[in-house]
Write an enzyme that holds these catalytic residues in place. Structure first.
Site, PDB file in Angstrom:
ATOM      1  N   TYR A 111       0.930  10.435   4.195  1.00  0.00           N
ATOM      2  CA  TYR A 111       0.537  10.822   5.545  1.00  0.00           C
ATOM      3  C   TYR A 111       1.586  11.783   6.096  1.00  0.00           C
ATOM      4  O   TYR A 111       2.785  11.553   5.942  1.00  0.00           O
ATOM      5  CB  TYR A 111       0.443   9.592   6.467  1.00  0.00           C
ATOM      6  CG  TYR A 111      -0.232   8.402   5.832  1.00  0.00           C
ATOM      7  CD1 TYR A 111      -1.546   8.484   5.378  1.00  0.00           C
ATOM      8  CD2 TYR A 111       0.443   7.197   5.666  1.00  0.00           C
ATOM      9  CE1 TYR A 111      -2.165   7.389   4.788  1.00  0.00           C
ATOM     10  CE2 TYR A 111      -0.169   6.102   5.080  1.00  0.00           C
ATOM     11  CZ  TYR A 111      -1.470   6.200   4.634  1.00  0.00           C
ATOM     12  OH  TYR A 111      -2.076   5.131   4.042  1.00  0.00           O
ATOM     13  N   ARG A 112       1.129  12.834   6.748  1.00  0.00           N
ATOM     14  CA  ARG A 112       2.089  13.806   7.264  1.00  0.00           C
ATOM     15  C   ARG A 112       2.837  13.217   8.457  1.00  0.00           C
ATOM     16  O   ARG A 112       2.316  12.356   9.180  1.00  0.00           O
ATOM     17  CB  ARG A 112       1.385  15.105   7.639  1.00  0.00           C
ATOM     18  CG  ARG A 112       0.632  15.078   8.946  1.00  0.00           C
ATOM     19  CD  ARG A 112      -0.107  16.382   9.170  1.00  0.00           C
ATOM     20  NE  ARG A 112      -0.621  16.475  10.529  1.00  0.00           N
ATOM     21  CZ  ARG A 112      -1.501  17.370  10.926  1.00  0.00           C
ATOM     22  NH1 ARG A 112      -1.986  18.253  10.066  1.00  0.00           N
ATOM     23  NH2 ARG A 112      -1.907  17.398  12.184  1.00  0.00           N
ATOM     24  N   TRP A 136      -1.728   8.861  10.526  1.00  0.00           N
ATOM     25  CA  TRP A 136      -2.647   8.282   9.542  1.00  0.00           C
ATOM     26  C   TRP A 136      -3.997   8.029  10.221  1.00  0.00           C
ATOM     27  O   TRP A 136      -4.071   7.668  11.381  1.00  0.00           O
ATOM     28  CB  TRP A 136      -2.094   7.016   8.916  1.00  0.00           C
ATOM     29  CG  TRP A 136      -1.574   5.963   9.845  1.00  0.00           C
ATOM     30  CD1 TRP A 136      -1.986   5.679  11.121  1.00  0.00           C
ATOM     31  CD2 TRP A 136      -0.518   5.036   9.566  1.00  0.00           C
ATOM     32  NE1 TRP A 136      -1.274   4.636  11.643  1.00  0.00           N
ATOM     33  CE2 TRP A 136      -0.367   4.214  10.720  1.00  0.00           C
ATOM     34  CE3 TRP A 136       0.292   4.791   8.468  1.00  0.00           C
ATOM     35  CZ2 TRP A 136       0.570   3.194  10.787  1.00  0.00           C
ATOM     36  CZ3 TRP A 136       1.224   3.773   8.532  1.00  0.00           C
ATOM     37  CH2 TRP A 136       1.358   2.991   9.677  1.00  0.00           C
ATOM     38  N   ASP A 180      -3.620  23.116   9.119  1.00  0.00           N
ATOM     39  CA  ASP A 180      -4.083  22.037   8.252  1.00  0.00           C
ATOM     40  C   ASP A 180      -4.818  22.580   7.039  1.00  0.00           C
ATOM     41  O   ASP A 180      -5.003  23.784   6.891  1.00  0.00           O
ATOM     42  CB  ASP A 180      -4.982  21.079   9.049  1.00  0.00           C
ATOM     43  CG  ASP A 180      -4.913  19.661   8.529  1.00  0.00           C
ATOM     44  OD1 ASP A 180      -5.587  19.371   7.530  1.00  0.00           O
ATOM     45  OD2 ASP A 180      -4.171  18.853   9.116  1.00  0.00           O
ATOM     46  N   ASN A 182       0.844  -1.193   0.000  1.00  0.00           N
ATOM     47  CA  ASN A 182       0.000   0.000   0.000  1.00  0.00           C
ATOM     48  C   ASN A 182       0.877   1.241   0.000  1.00  0.00           C
ATOM     49  O   ASN A 182       1.882   1.311   0.710  1.00  0.00           O
ATOM     50  CB  ASN A 182      -0.908   0.010   1.229  1.00  0.00           C
ATOM     51  CG  ASN A 182      -1.836   1.216   1.226  1.00  0.00           C
ATOM     52  OD1 ASN A 182      -2.854   1.211   0.548  1.00  0.00           O
ATOM     53  ND2 ASN A 182      -1.475   2.258   1.964  1.00  0.00           N
ATOM     54  N   GLY A 195      -5.081   3.036   4.268  1.00  0.00           N
ATOM     55  CA  GLY A 195      -4.438   1.756   4.003  1.00  0.00           C
ATOM     56  C   GLY A 195      -3.282   1.440   4.926  1.00  0.00           C
ATOM     57  O   GLY A 195      -3.129   0.306   5.397  1.00  0.00           O
TER      58      GLY A 195
END
Length: 514
Positions: free
Chosen positions: A181-182, A195, A314, A177, A200
């Site tokens: 993701y940060r 995540w 964000d 996968n 995934g």
């Protein structure tokens, strides 16, 4: 065009006037974000900061920003000539998700050929040596502060690694996968892996923890892969298809991968930088005990090293709440000679994720039509944080049809489980034109009759407007013309000029002096 690696793509962008090299010194702390944000809002080029300054000193490598800052560059990265051509990519994904029965021998052969290309011809190609492993940092040489990781906003708790392609594999999965993701640096060799539970990577980790409790979970993070691989990681690829395979379909050639030096995971051979390591069990000597601030909730009992992540500015335009996530311990860093650090920022739309959302909107339409063929068009406005508000036009066929579409959209793709507002309009309304949408809402809706409210539904945990983290309400707005059964009143007829009159006025227009 198709691109072998990131550098090939950058060369093409430069030829097209879509890449600007910046030689003036620019700090990775705040300055880079402000410049990139101004350029993105103006529809400007990708930026290569060749004289980046990091921690008050010259950085060891240039920083790439705004790579996908316009929908056209996203389309180019996916091998398309323009954004409209991404509908074809959506059609391909729809066929791979749910192949339709062939209409004859020729159609059957075409479908077999397509599936063969996706599942076999485009399986990743493993190479023995790769550019991404030309330089290796191990042991004491592993120092994340040597990477020019941006600090994006004044209230950010730390720098933020934002374009890392996280590669995982679950214990029962054949495919790997890829997800973005940060990650928050915690020290020289640790990053918090943020995540969400339905993504995934998180699902792979959950399955590993259940199957092999107390065992380290291997992870690699690739920075600066080729554009098809990067964009494959943000596209709704079927679970049966690897993002590497999908990237091969976009590129027209198999994705070259190389085995990581410290695990069985495969990484993009042409990536600029690769981080290798593990999520460690909490009792591992290398793990650091979680620090719980006064008044904060303790970490969940996962059995693995956890840390409190955030706050960060964000994509919502706000700083998010802190929450607990697993910690990624980096064992080694490999890279190309003279690597390029690929970076971005997130903030109030438009930002780069919002631009990606506009382009990928074209991919979603065929996927949705496969489940809901009455859909004419579908739009996720970027100012709605790319997924929180959707406008959909339909060919309405019966009373209550709009409500069926609302609940269908909330269920069809995981990408829309967090959509808070859905506006349904008729096919005569362009969902991308707010003047038409607002007209439909104010003339075809009764606020009580045509509003659907849903309580206690899944909501993005970043949505602080919800009463409970991860759980909140949804609203559906039926702005369609009402059918018998939905109203007992005579319905209005839209005003349209006679076509013959319009043609006569067209013919005389140049003589009117207007």
């Amino acid at each position: 065009m198709k691109y072998r690696d990131l550098r090939d793509f950058l060369a093409q962008l430069e030829r097209q006037g879509e890449l600007k090299r910046i030689t003036a010194p620019v700090s990775t702390r705040l300055e880079m974000t402000e410049i990139a944000d101004r350029v993105l809002r103006a529809g400007g080029p990708a930026l290569l900061f060749e004289n980046a300054r990091h921690n008050d000193a010259p950085a060891d490598m240039p920083v790439l920003a705004n790579l996908f800052g316009t929908p056209r560059r996203v389309a180019w990265g996916m091998g398309a000539d323009d954004v409209g051509a991404l509908r074809e990519t959506g059609e391909l994904l729809a066929s791979l998700r749910e192949p339709e029965a062939p209409k004859g021998l020729r159609d059957a052969l075409a479908k077999v050929s397509m599936l063969k290309a996706a599942l076999w011809d485009m399986s990743p190609k493993t190479v023995r040596s790769a550019a991404c492993q030309e330089i290796v940092w191990e042991g004491a040489d592993v120092e994340l502060s040597r990477l020019p990781i941006q600090t994006c906003w004044p209230g950010d708790v730390a720098p933020l690694l934002a374009w890392g392609l996280v590669i995982t594999r679950g214990p029962n999965a054949r495919r790997q996968n890829l997800g973005i993701y940060r990650q928050q640096p915690l020290g020289p060799n640790k990053l918090i892996m943020r995540w969400l539970s339905h993504r995934g990577g998180a699902l792979d980790f959950r399955d590993h923890a259940q199957a092999h409790p107390g065992k380290p979970f291997p992870i690699t993070v690739a920075l600066g892969a080729d554009p098809a691989t990067i964009l494959g990681a943000v596209t709704p690829v079927p679970d049966t298809l690897s993002e590497y395979q999908f990237a091969g379909l976009l590129r027209g050639s198999r994705t070259e991968v190389v085995k990581a030096l410290g695990s069985d995971l495969s990484v993009p051979a042409s990536a600029e930088i690769v981080l290798e390591g593990h999520l460690l069990p909490a009792d591992d000597p290398r793990a650091v005990a979680a620090v719980v601030p006064e008044g904060a909730n303790p970490p969940p009992a996962t059995g693995y090293e956890m840390a409190l992540e955030g706050p960060y500015g964000d994509h919502t335009g706000y700083y998010n709440e802190q929450d607990w996530f697993p910690v990624f311990t980096v064992d080694r860093i490999t890279m190309r000679r003279n690597p390029i650090y690929h970076s971005t920022y997130t903030g109030k739309p438009p930002d780069e994720p919002a631009v990606l959302g506009v382009a990928l909107n074209e991919v979603f339409v065929p996927l949705l039509r496969r489940q809901l063929p009455e859909i004419v068009d579908f739009y996720l406005p970027p100012e709605g944080c790319s997924y929180r508000l959707a406008v959909v036009s339909i060919r309405k066929q019966y009373a209550g049809h709009a409500k069926r579409v609302m609940f269908g959209l909330w269920s069809v793709l995981r990408q829309f489980m967090y959509t808070k507002f859905i506006v349904v309009v008729d096919e005569d309304i362009d969902p991308r034109d707010w003047t038409e949408v607002v007209w439909a809402m104010t003339t075809r809706m009764d606020p009580v009759r045509d509003t659907v409210l849903v309580e206690n539904a899944p909501i993005d945990y970043l949505d602080f407007a919800s009463p409970v983290s991860g759980l909140g309400g949804k609203m559906g707005l039926d702005a369609t013309n009402k059918w018998p059964g939905e109203t007992s009143r005579e319905w209005g007829t839209p005003i349209h000029m006679d076509e013959a009159v319009k043609r006569r006025v067209d013919a005389m227009w140049d003589t009117l002096g207007l």
